[in-house]
Design a protein around this motif. Structure first.
Motif, PDB file in Angstrom:
ATOM      1  N   LEU A   1       2.801  -3.958 -18.873  1.00 54.14           N
ATOM      2  CA  LEU A   1       2.038  -3.236 -19.220  1.00 54.14           C
ATOM      3  C   LEU A   1       1.018  -5.021 -19.345  1.00 54.14           C
ATOM      4  O   LEU A   1      -0.469  -4.724 -19.982  1.00 54.14           O
ATOM      5  N   SER A   2       0.697  -5.440 -18.126  1.00 53.37           N
ATOM      6  CA  SER A   2      -0.121  -6.739 -17.209  1.00 53.37           C
ATOM      7  C   SER A   2      -0.443  -6.890 -19.070  1.00 53.37           C
ATOM      8  O   SER A   2      -1.423  -8.007 -18.689  1.00 53.37           O
ATOM      9  N   LYS A   3       0.075  -7.393 -19.602  1.00 53.91           N
ATOM     10  CA  LYS A   3       0.093  -8.790 -20.214  1.00 53.91           C
ATOM     11  C   LYS A   3       0.078 -10.252 -20.357  1.00 53.91           C
ATOM     12  O   LYS A   3       0.871  -9.827 -19.121  1.00 53.91           O
ATOM     13  N   PRO A   4      -0.083 -10.979 -21.005  1.00 52.72           N
ATOM     14  CA  PRO A   4      -0.537 -12.655 -20.121  1.00 52.72           C
ATOM     15  C   PRO A   4       0.803 -12.929 -20.164  1.00 52.72           C
ATOM     16  O   PRO A   4       1.790 -13.794 -19.531  1.00 52.72           O
ATOM     17  N   ALA A   5       1.824 -12.189 -21.453  1.00 49.53           N
ATOM     18  CA  ALA A   5       3.965 -13.152 -21.433  1.00 49.53           C
ATOM     19  C   ALA A   5       3.979 -12.962 -20.751  1.00 49.53           C
ATOM     20  O   ALA A   5       5.320 -13.515 -20.419  1.00 49.53           O
ATOM     21  N   GLN A   6       4.226 -11.281 -20.647  1.00 48.94           N
ATOM     22  CA  GLN A   6       4.776 -10.917 -19.343  1.00 48.94           C
ATOM     23  C   GLN A   6       4.281 -11.807 -18.212  1.00 48.94           C
ATOM     24  O   GLN A   6       5.901 -11.724 -17.070  1.00 48.94           O
ATOM     25  N   PHE A   7       2.957 -11.414 -17.540  1.00 51.23           N
ATOM     26  CA  PHE A   7       2.750 -12.051 -16.360  1.00 51.23           C
ATOM     27  C   PHE A   7       3.370 -13.681 -15.974  1.00 51.23           C
ATOM     28  O   PHE A   7       3.899 -13.949 -15.165  1.00 51.23           O
ATOM     29  N   ASP A   8       3.631 -14.293 -17.495  1.00 49.66           N
ATOM     30  CA  ASP A   8       4.233 -15.713 -18.125  1.00 49.66           C
ATOM     31  C   ASP A   8       5.353 -15.563 -17.257  1.00 49.66           C
ATOM     32  O   ASP A   8       6.372 -16.867 -16.474  1.00 49.66           O
ATOM     33  N   GLN A   9       6.034 -14.428 -17.957  1.00 48.75           N
ATOM     34  CA  GLN A   9       7.386 -14.484 -17.824  1.00 48.75           C
ATOM     35  C   GLN A   9       8.169 -13.874 -16.471  1.00 48.75           C
ATOM     36  O   GLN A   9       8.661 -14.733 -16.267  1.00 48.75           O
ATOM     37  N   VAL A  10       7.209 -13.247 -15.708  1.00 51.77           N
ATOM     38  CA  VAL A  10       8.058 -13.130 -14.080  1.00 51.77           C
ATOM     39  C   VAL A  10       7.264 -14.045 -12.911  1.00 51.77           C
ATOM     40  O   VAL A  10       8.504 -14.395 -12.362  1.00 51.77           O
ATOM     41  N   LYS A  11       6.268 -14.592 -13.972  1.00 50.70           N
ATOM     42  CA  LYS A  11       6.422 -15.777 -12.705  1.00 50.70           C
ATOM     43  C   LYS A  11       7.046 -16.867 -13.234  1.00 50.70           C
ATOM     44  O   LYS A  11       7.284 -17.223 -12.072  1.00 50.70           O
ATOM     45  N   GLN A  12       7.295 -17.203 -14.058  1.00 50.19           N
ATOM     46  CA  GLN A  12       8.391 -18.080 -14.060  1.00 50.19           C
ATOM     47  C   GLN A  12       9.914 -17.397 -13.921  1.00 50.19           C
ATOM     48  O   GLN A  12      10.898 -17.990 -12.801  1.00 50.19           O
ATOM     49  N   MET A  13      10.177 -16.532 -13.694  1.00 49.65           N
ATOM     50  CA  MET A  13      11.588 -16.024 -13.122  1.00 49.65           C
ATOM     51  C   MET A  13      11.111 -16.182 -11.959  1.00 49.65           C
ATOM     52  O   MET A  13      12.521 -16.444 -10.887  1.00 49.65           O
ATOM     53  N   LEU A  14      10.438 -15.687 -11.162  1.00 49.73           N
ATOM     54  CA  LEU A  14      10.312 -15.772  -9.310  1.00 49.73           C
ATOM     55  C   LEU A  14       9.919 -17.454  -9.039  1.00 49.73           C
ATOM     56  O   LEU A  14      10.745 -17.182  -7.662  1.00 49.73           O
ATOM     57  N   THR A  15      10.637 -17.947  -9.651  1.00 46.73           N
ATOM     58  CA  THR A  15      10.222 -19.789  -9.582  1.00 46.73           C
ATOM     59  C   THR A  15      11.414 -19.940  -9.609  1.00 46.73           C
ATOM     60  O   THR A  15      11.953 -20.669  -8.365  1.00 46.73           O
ATOM     61  N   GLY A  16      12.838 -18.881  -9.570  1.00 45.85           N
ATOM     62  CA  GLY A  16      14.353 -18.807  -9.613  1.00 45.85           C
ATOM     63  C   GLY A  16      14.926 -18.682  -8.051  1.00 45.85           C
ATOM     64  O   GLY A  16      15.706 -18.299  -7.846  1.00 45.85           O
ATOM     65  N   LEU A  17      13.301 -18.089  -7.420  1.00 40.69           N
ATOM     66  CA  LEU A  17      14.174 -17.608  -6.193  1.00 40.69           C
ATOM     67  C   LEU A  17      14.362 -18.552  -5.261  1.00 40.69           C
ATOM     68  O   LEU A  17      13.177 -19.527  -4.875  1.00 40.69           O
ATOM     69  N   ASN A  18      14.851 -19.131  -4.429  1.00 37.36           N
ATOM     70  CA  ASN A  18      15.137 -20.047  -2.783  1.00 37.36           C
ATOM     71  C   ASN A  18      14.584 -19.791  -2.222  1.00 37.36           C
ATOM     72  O   ASN A  18      15.400 -19.043  -1.436  1.00 37.36           O
ATOM     73  N   THR A  19      13.578 -19.441  -2.178  1.00 31.26           N
ATOM     74  CA  THR A  19      12.900 -20.146  -0.891  1.00 31.26           C
ATOM     75  C   THR A  19      11.552 -20.746  -1.122  1.00 31.26           C
ATOM     76  O   THR A  19      11.098 -21.092  -2.222  1.00 31.26           O
TER      77      THR A  19
END
Length: 313
Positions: free
Chosen positions: A104-122
């Motif tokens: 739903l393009s909520k700020p908290a959702q963008f913050d969450q997915v951005k933080q989760m993506l930092t877990g990618l080893n790349t």
């Protein structure tokens, strides 16, 4: 179930016959600049032993923020997908996410997915927005989170290991049938972007909506994609990767091969199964079979590009 033919696309029967690969592992090989597709394990599917000069992964449609019976923990399955990318046995040169990062393009959702993506080893993560990432603001919050270094509404390109990669945005406006739209500015960008390239340059394009009329009745396509693709037809190898449809499908038009991706969140019905593409709730224990990631390898010198699907384990 529709049995007639839409003038802009295929019937459901033709679509299923053309695909035949829903849920299958698929390998693509580029030999002499030409993409050749086949189901993994079939004749010609053997992998070369040469060391790839480029390896990357694709994930799509994480829908962080979704709540429903189709998946009671999209955060959990997205975490599993990230762990699976990290467990490929190599460090991807980059990872692409082909849209609907959030629900739903909520700020908290963008913050969450951005933080989760930092877990990618790349070293690099590249994204394009889905329609769920621009629910109420034309993609502004998406661009604030992920738009650094992009042009216009978030499109861009880059070169790596002899391959030209283009990220397109086709989810900010729609046709009357609900199909995606690129627009004049982005079409001009594509034309100018590829003009200096040699025709033997492998090209990879990724977007959220398909760049072909997969199923117009549900808006599964891009209304001005024909113009965009006209700039790419001179290249010997063009591979288009997209999300949005939450299932595997492949289609080839001359030198251009299209591959839709599965999701890390929840399945959608196959085209024509029901009146609309609503989240599908599967029997207990079956969800992971419908979710997954994609890995891609390119071997410079041998002109080999390999693409392989993995179900979420």
């Amino acid at each position: 179930m529709s049995s007639g033919r839409d003038p802009q696309g295929m019937t459901r029967r033709q679509l299923m016959v053309h695909s035949a690969w829903f849920g299958a592992a698929v390998v693509l090989t580029v030999a002499g600049g030409e993409v050749i597709s086949h189901v993994a394990g079939s004749a010609g599917a053997a992998q070369t032993q040469a060391r790839p000069t480029l390896r990357f992964a694709q994930i799509s449609d994480s829908h962080i923020g979704f709540t429903g019976t189709a998946n009671t923990s999209v955060t959990g399955t997205f975490t599993e997908a990230i762990n699976q990318v990290n467990g490929l046995g190599f460090t991807p040169d980059f990872v692409i996410h082909t849209g609907d990062l959030t629900h739903l393009s909520k700020p908290a959702q963008f913050d969450q997915v951005k933080q989760m993506l930092t877990g990618l080893n790349t070293a690099h993560i590249f994204t394009v927005p889905g329609e769920h990432d621009s629910v109420d603001d034309g993609g502004q919050k998406y661009r604030q989170a992920f738009g650094a270094g992009t042009r216009g509404d978030g499109w861009y390109s880059f070169d790596i290991a002899g391959v030209h990669v283009i990220g397109l945005v086709n989810t900010l406006s729609f046709s009357k049938m609900g199909a995606g739209h690129l627009g004049t500015d982005q079409l001009d960008f594509i034309e100018k972007d590829v003009a200096p390239l040699s025709s033997d340059t492998p090209v990879i394009v990724f977007s959220h909506f398909p760049l072909f009329a997969m199923y117009p009745a549900w808006g599964w396509g891009t209304d001005d994609a024909t113009q965009a693709l006209s700039y790419l037809r001179r290249f010997s190898s063009v591979t288009c990767l997209n999300g949005h449809v939450h299932q595997l499908f492949t289609k080839t038009e001359g030198n251009i091969t299209f591959h839709t991706a599965t999701t890390t969140a929840y399945p959608l019905p196959h085209p024509g199964d029901g009146p609309a593409p609503k989240p599908v709730t599967l029997p207990a224990g079956k969800l992971h079979d419908a979710l997954g990631i994609r890995e891609v390898s390119y071997i410079k010198g041998q002109q080999t590009l390999a693409l392989k699907e993995q179900k979420l384990s």
